[in-house]
Design a protein around this motif. Structure first.
Motif, PDB file in Angstrom:
ATOM      1  N   VAL A 154     -12.032 -15.169  -4.662  1.00 50.39           N
ATOM      2  CA  VAL A 154     -10.716 -15.591  -4.183  1.00 50.39           C
ATOM      3  C   VAL A 154     -10.545 -17.094  -4.362  1.00 50.39           C
ATOM      4  CG1 VAL A 154      -9.260 -15.828  -2.129  1.00 50.39           C
ATOM      5  CG2 VAL A 154     -10.449 -13.673  -2.568  1.00 50.39           C
ATOM      6  N   TYR A 155     -11.587 -17.859  -4.064  1.00 57.45           N
ATOM      7  CA  TYR A 155     -11.537 -19.324  -4.200  1.00 57.45           C
ATOM      8  C   TYR A 155     -11.237 -19.711  -5.645  1.00 57.45           C
ATOM      9  CZ  TYR A 155     -12.992 -24.188  -3.311  1.00 57.45           C
ATOM     10  OH  TYR A 155     -13.025 -25.547  -3.174  1.00 57.45           O
ATOM     11  N   SER A 156     -11.980 -19.121  -6.561  1.00 56.44           N
ATOM     12  CA  SER A 156     -11.814 -19.449  -7.976  1.00 56.44           C
ATOM     13  C   SER A 156     -10.462 -18.988  -8.510  1.00 56.44           C
ATOM     14  CB  SER A 156     -12.950 -18.800  -8.785  1.00 56.44           C
ATOM     15  OG  SER A 156     -12.825 -19.087 -10.155  1.00 56.44           O
ATOM     16  N   LEU A 157     -10.090 -17.748  -8.180  1.00 50.71           N
ATOM     17  CA  LEU A 157      -8.829 -17.215  -8.695  1.00 50.71           C
ATOM     18  C   LEU A 157      -7.634 -17.931  -8.082  1.00 50.71           C
ATOM     19  CD1 LEU A 157      -7.700 -15.101 -10.619  1.00 50.71           C
ATOM     20  CD2 LEU A 157      -7.622 -13.482  -8.713  1.00 50.71           C
ATOM     21  N   TRP A 158      -7.724 -18.304  -6.824  1.00 50.33           N
ATOM     22  CA  TRP A 158      -6.645 -19.054  -6.172  1.00 50.33           C
ATOM     23  C   TRP A 158      -6.397 -20.367  -6.910  1.00 50.33           C
ATOM     24  CZ3 TRP A 158      -3.526 -18.002  -1.915  1.00 50.33           C
ATOM     25  CH2 TRP A 158      -2.774 -19.090  -1.420  1.00 50.33           C
ATOM     26  N   TYR A 159      -7.480 -21.046  -7.231  1.00 48.84           N
ATOM     27  CA  TYR A 159      -7.356 -22.300  -7.979  1.00 48.84           C
ATOM     28  C   TYR A 159      -6.694 -22.068  -9.335  1.00 48.84           C
ATOM     29  CZ  TYR A 159      -8.790 -25.895 -11.283  1.00 48.84           C
ATOM     30  OH  TYR A 159      -8.804 -26.822 -12.277  1.00 48.84           O
ATOM     31  N   GLU A 160      -7.164 -21.049 -10.060  1.00 51.08           N
ATOM     32  CA  GLU A 160      -6.640 -20.787 -11.399  1.00 51.08           C
ATOM     33  C   GLU A 160      -5.148 -20.460 -11.359  1.00 51.08           C
ATOM     34  OE1 GLU A 160      -8.088 -21.488 -13.998  1.00 51.08           O
ATOM     35  OE2 GLU A 160     -10.189 -20.931 -14.043  1.00 51.08           O
ATOM     36  N   VAL A 161      -4.750 -19.558 -10.475  1.00 50.03           N
ATOM     37  CA  VAL A 161      -3.347 -19.151 -10.397  1.00 50.03           C
ATOM     38  C   VAL A 161      -2.466 -20.328  -9.988  1.00 50.03           C
ATOM     39  CG1 VAL A 161      -1.705 -17.666  -9.185  1.00 50.03           C
ATOM     40  CG2 VAL A 161      -3.883 -16.720  -9.972  1.00 50.03           C
ATOM     41  N   HIS A 162      -2.940 -21.124  -9.016  1.00 45.50           N
ATOM     42  CA  HIS A 162      -2.169 -22.305  -8.598  1.00 45.50           C
ATOM     43  C   HIS A 162      -2.011 -23.275  -9.768  1.00 45.50           C
ATOM     44  CE1 HIS A 162      -1.640 -26.353  -6.825  1.00 45.50           C
ATOM     45  NE2 HIS A 162      -0.885 -25.712  -5.943  1.00 45.50           N
TER      46      HIS A 162
END
Length: 283
Positions: A154-162
């Motif tokens: 979630v941490y990594s994907l949240w960063y990528e999507v943002h």
């Protein structure tokens, strides 16, 4: 062709004559192999944005094919099936969410071979086939492991999507992304991946699988991060120096390059030690 004097001469290609008419600026000559491949681009995954749908499709097909091997190997372990499915989804989002090359959809054939012949098969092997004789034995192992896996993902994907959304804003065109999770470290996606693959390995239950995230620390510090940093420094030359000086590279709060290198070598040594158990746990 026959010259006016009656002697034969070899006609030069048109491209050679053009090269003489329009000499290259010193230092700008590309390194060529067989006359048409720019060798300087073979081993990088960063590059200029472009319409890369065909290449993305090919990388995605290779990715799915290799994960199918993993799914077949862990079909009796629901938690591992779930971890693999979520990871595949995350990697596909990273591939299709941007035009610039990423590690999972690299910009050069050498790096493609490194990723799809070495790194991804290595993860599939360690987390899919190295499940025999588990030696990580603790209460609620799967729950603890999946909690770490979920946090990292979630941490990594949240960063990528943002970051994808931020870059699509025309007001941010040509600007370096330094907001959100990027305030705490330059590579939040890789920081999250350390939790992802550590939790995944705990769910697998073998120290052989746990050697993978430990070895990843070394590759991040010495291979992945320097490549990305060089790209960012060149593309955002005005903003990068101050950002790189004030922001940790991989671990939030750790800005010392000496500390990062020391940690990388300690993790490398631990990974090699734990990797010694792979002979009895893989099959």
């Amino acid at each position: 062709h026959r010259s006016s004097s009656g002697n034969f001469r070899i006609a030069r290609p048109h491209s050679a004559m053009l090269a003489e008419q329009e000499p290259l600026v010193p230092g700008s000559e590309p390194t060529l192999w067989c006359g048409f491949i720019n060798c300087s681009k073979l081993s990088v995954w960063r590059g200029e944005g472009s319409d890369r749908r065909l290449w993305k499709g090919f990388c995605s097909l290779c990715l799915v094919a290799e994960f199918c091997v993993y799914f077949d190997a862990v079909r009796a372990r629901p938690v591992l099936l779930l971890a693999g499915t979520l990871t595949l989804f995350k990697l596909l989002v990273e591939t299709w969410g941007q035009d610039t090359p990423t590690w999972v959809c690299p910009g050069g054939p050498v790096m493609f071979l490194v990723i799809y012949v070495g790194i991804i098969p290595g993860v599939v092997y360690a987390d899919g086939l190295c499940t025999h004789n588990p030696d990580i034995l603790c209460p609620y192992r799967d729950a603890v492991g999946f909690a770490l896996f979920a946090f990292g993902s979630v941490y990594s994907l949240w960063y990528e999507v943002h970051r994808f959304k931020w870059k699509k804003d025309s007001g941010n065109k040509g600007r370096l992304h330094m907001v959100g999770l990027a305030r705490y470290c330059i590579h939040p996606n890789y920081f999250g991946d350390l939790f992802t693959y550590t939790g995944w390995a705990i769910c697998v239950g073998t120290t052989c699988a746990l050697s993978v995230p430990l070895m990843m620390v070394w590759t991040f510090v010495y291979l992945v991060n320097p490549n990305s940093d060089a790209y960012l420094a060149e593309r955002y030359s005005q903003e990068w120096p101050a950002y790189a000086t004030q922001t940790a590279t991989l671990i939030p709060g750790v800005r010392s390059s000496v500390a990062n290198q020391a940690w990388a070598w300690l993790a490398f040594a631990a990974g090699c030690y734990l990797g010694g158990s792979c002979a009895g746990q893989c099959g």
